[in-house]
Design an enzyme around this catalytic site. Structure first.
Site, PDB file in Angstrom:
ATOM      1  N   ARG A 149     -21.584   0.638   5.743  1.00 57.03           N
ATOM      2  CA  ARG A 149     -20.627   1.049   4.714  1.00 57.03           C
ATOM      3  C   ARG A 149     -20.709   0.037   3.578  1.00 57.03           C
ATOM      4  NH1 ARG A 149     -15.181   0.188   6.405  1.00 57.03           N
ATOM      5  NH2 ARG A 149     -15.235  -1.503   4.909  1.00 57.03           N
ATOM      6  N   GLU A 165     -19.507  -5.743  -0.719  1.00 55.41           N
ATOM      7  CA  GLU A 165     -20.377  -6.164   0.384  1.00 55.41           C
ATOM      8  C   GLU A 165     -20.990  -4.938   1.060  1.00 55.41           C
ATOM      9  OE1 GLU A 165     -18.859  -7.705   4.001  1.00 55.41           O
ATOM     10  OE2 GLU A 165     -17.222  -6.293   4.122  1.00 55.41           O
ATOM     11  N   ASN A 167     -21.443  -3.601   4.832  1.00 57.17           N
ATOM     12  CA  ASN A 167     -21.080  -3.833   6.236  1.00 57.17           C
ATOM     13  C   ASN A 167     -22.171  -3.233   7.118  1.00 57.17           C
ATOM     14  OD1 ASN A 167     -18.127  -4.804   6.003  1.00 57.17           O
ATOM     15  ND2 ASN A 167     -18.208  -3.005   4.679  1.00 57.17           N
ATOM     16  N   SER A 172     -16.057   0.776   9.846  1.00 61.32           N
ATOM     17  CA  SER A 172     -15.111   1.737  10.405  1.00 61.32           C
ATOM     18  C   SER A 172     -14.501   2.653   9.361  1.00 61.32           C
ATOM     19  CB  SER A 172     -14.028   0.988  11.164  1.00 61.32           C
ATOM     20  OG  SER A 172     -13.537  -0.042  10.358  1.00 61.32           O
ATOM     21  N   LYS A 329     -22.818 -12.569   4.621  1.00 59.80           N
ATOM     22  CA  LYS A 329     -22.517 -12.837   3.210  1.00 59.80           C
ATOM     23  C   LYS A 329     -23.627 -13.695   2.583  1.00 59.80           C
ATOM     24  CE  LYS A 329     -18.012 -11.363   3.616  1.00 59.80           C
ATOM     25  NZ  LYS A 329     -18.177 -10.503   4.772  1.00 59.80           N
ATOM     26  N   LYS A 386     -16.153 -17.117  -0.006  1.00 55.74           N
ATOM     27  CA  LYS A 386     -16.289 -16.328   1.225  1.00 55.74           C
ATOM     28  C   LYS A 386     -16.999 -17.083   2.343  1.00 55.74           C
ATOM     29  CE  LYS A 386     -16.455 -11.789  -0.943  1.00 55.74           C
ATOM     30  NZ  LYS A 386     -17.068 -10.455  -0.834  1.00 55.74           N
ATOM     31  N   GLU A 390     -16.491 -11.370   9.044  1.00 56.31           N
ATOM     32  CA  GLU A 390     -16.253  -9.947   8.798  1.00 56.31           C
ATOM     33  C   GLU A 390     -14.849  -9.617   9.254  1.00 56.31           C
ATOM     34  OE1 GLU A 390     -18.426  -7.900   7.433  1.00 56.31           O
ATOM     35  OE2 GLU A 390     -19.902  -9.507   7.292  1.00 56.31           O
ATOM     36  N   GLY A 391     -14.363  -8.494   8.798  1.00 58.76           N
ATOM     37  CA  GLY A 391     -13.114  -7.985   9.351  1.00 58.76           C
ATOM     38  C   GLY A 391     -11.901  -8.212   8.474  1.00 58.76           C
ATOM     39  N   ARG A 472     -10.247   2.960   0.040  1.00 56.95           N
ATOM     40  CA  ARG A 472      -9.125   2.184   0.576  1.00 56.95           C
ATOM     41  C   ARG A 472      -8.347   1.641  -0.593  1.00 56.95           C
ATOM     42  NH1 ARG A 472     -12.147  -2.070   3.588  1.00 56.95           N
ATOM     43  NH2 ARG A 472     -13.436  -1.668   1.776  1.00 56.95           N
TER      44      ARG A 472
END
Ligand code: ADP
Ligand code: MG
Length: 505
Positions: A149, A165, A167, A172, A329, A386, A390-391, A472
């Site tokens: 994604r 970024e 993923n 998800s 990253k 950064k 992740e997450g 989002r």
């Protein structure tokens, strides 16, 4: 303030003088706001019921109860995103999949990109160890399945979509995004604006990604083998994951999915002499990681052993370890260096992909890194710092950047981070609907996620595609998406805003 009414700002043509006044650009809502109170009183309960009845749900994090599902917080209306830029990133997704695939298979590149990071970042070092071990032992499965994604903000400064970024692990919300799309169609219908419906694009993210898993299962070619979802110890975002299971079952009733966390895999998983992975009695054809992307999911050596066992096996992994590393990253920052994309893409492809990047800077202990440290300390609001995580919830913003760099600037530890230009998305209004909280008309910004899938080996690619999208939306005053921190999907879709085509969600 650039207001998107009769102007053409949704299409990217901001006033020249507004170009640098990045935080003050607005996108108009698809329906004039605020809505009359009686309309809200009618539509909000309808929206909540629709969400619950269509599985746009979550388990409660603070009050976890396996028997209870709350509707996932959502935005009442589709949010806007400039259509030209949506079309552009959709078109580029198959190419980005190929790029990630090639990076993952380029050992020399991965090694040089990550060699300093792995000296200071333990988690990346553990992943690297697994990668190295499997390479030395001899890879047993050459085929990998990428389910990516790519996240973007529309930047009011550059007036194009810019990549946040890519993923490559546990990307998800394909399931919930498709639910929110139909919720928005319903809401628009109930608000008696059916003429707006055709501006909400179809979203087959779930079918696309599950179709990719099924293709991988077919390549594995063992009719009784199952698909393993590697999951967290407790899954709050359960609807999203279950929808993947149900969609696989819908498309192929003969394929079973099993779910295990890494601890269970360490207890129940075993490899046969020919490196087949078995969990209890089931042979595993495809492993889909929805966990394993953050250190907290490895409680002890047992979970790391489980990850190694999976990687050693001939199951097709999504992601395999080299895809996971390609999504760090640090790699993102290294491929944004001038000329690097040409190592993987043709000149014209590299140019198109390069246009998606915003400024990314190494924090290595070098003259180049020193310059970036200084730049960030002088203007922290222009950057995001950064770590290799992740997450969500890990990045550093504003004055905290200064504090962290002040502490790290003379230590090797700073090489665990990268620096990125802060992207300023346009603000818009929407109603935030959350369980047990009053409806709020909020100022929000939207981040577009484009799903893509790729299947292949280092030598050839069987397919690469665009699978679907999500949007989002977070409060404009919050640095990271609510979604990331609390797993709140809020929106998805398309919209026609004023006279302009924009994407909504
Ligand atoms: P993670 O892997 O933890 O999801 P991301 O790089 O996606 O890390 O960052 C998390 C969130 O932080 C993004 O979803 C976005 O809201 C915000 N963010 C990240 N990079 C930027 C940026 N360059 N400009 C503005 N916001 C950003
Ligand atoms: Mg992210």
């Amino acid at each position: 303030m650039a207001v998107c009414s009769s102007s053409t700002c949704c299409d990217g043509n901001f006033d020249e003088k507004e170009k640098n006044v990045s935080t003050t650009s607005f996108l108009e809502s698809c329906i004039p706001l605020p809505l009359p109170q009686e309309t809200l009183d009618d539509i909000v309960p309808k929206g909540k019921d629709f969400a619950v009845l269509h599985g746009a749900g979550m388990r409660h994090k603070a009050k976890y109860d396996p028997d209870t599902l709350y509707f996932a917080p959502f935005l009442l209306l589709p949010s806007a995103f400039p259509r030209r830029e949506f079309d552009r990133v959709v078109k580029l997704q198959p190419l980005i999949n190929v790029l990630m695939h090639k990076i993952a298979h380029d050992h020399e590149f991965l090694k040089s990109a990550l060699e300093k990071t792995i000296q200071v970042d333990d988690f990346t070092a553990r992943l690297w160890d697994i990668y190295t071990k499997v390479r030395e032992e001899g890879v047993t499965q050459w085929i990998s399945l990428g389910m990516f994604r790519c996240d973007y903000f529309y930047s009011v400064t550059s007036q194009v979509a810019q990549q946040v970024e890519v993923n490559t692990v546990a990307a998800s919300f394909a399931g919930l995004a498709t639910r929110i799309t139909i919720l928005h169609r319903y809401v628009i219908g109930e608000l008696r604006k059916p003429e707006l419906l055709h501006h909400l694009p179809e979203n087959d993210a779930l079918a696309g990604l599950c179709g990719a898993m099924i293709s991988a299962w077919e390549v594995y070619s063992s009719p009784k083998a199952v698909i393993l979802f590697v999951v967290e110890d407790v899954t709050y975002n359960i609807c999203d994951q279950r929808f993947h299971e149900y969609e696989i079952r819908r498309q192929r009733p003969d394929i079973l999915v099993i779910r295990r966390n890494l601890t269970q895999i360490s207890e129940q998983g075993r490899l046969t002499a020919d490196k087949k992975l078995f969990i209890d009695g089931d042979e595993i054809a495809v492993v889909y990681f929805r966990a394993g992307y953050e250190p907290g999911q490895y409680h002890s050596e047992a979970e790391w052993d489980a990850r190694l066992t999976i990687e050693r096996s001939c199951a097709i992994k999504s992601p395999s370890i080299h895809y996971h590393l390609a999504g760090t990253k640090k790699v993102q920052q290294e491929i944004a260096r001038p000329g690097v994309l040409k190592r993987f893409l043709t000149e014209s492809e590299a140019e198109q992909v390069g246009q998606l990047f915003t400024g990314l800077y190494t924090l290595d202990r070098s003259a180049e890194g020193d310059k970036a440290v200084q730049m960030a300390m002088e203007n922290p609001d222009h950057f995001v710092l950064k770590p290799q995580r992740e997450g969500g919830g890990n990045n550093i913003y504003g004055s905290e950047i200064k504090e962290v760099l002040e502490r790290l600037k003379d230590s090797q530890e700073r090489e665990a981070y990268i620096l990125m230009d802060r992207i300023r998305p346009p603000v818009q209004q929407n109603y935030l609907i959350r369980p047990h909280l009053p409806v709020t008309l909020a100022e929000v910004v939207s981040e577009l996620g484009i799903f893509g899938a790729v299947l292949g080996s280092g030598k050839d690619i069987q397919f690469t595609n665009y699978s679907g999208h999500m949007l989002r939306t977070k409060l404009s005053s919050v640095n990271e998406a609510l979604l990331h921190v609390h797993f709140y999907p809020t929106s998805t879709g398309w919209y026609k805003n004023c006279d302009l085509e924009v994407m909504a969600g």
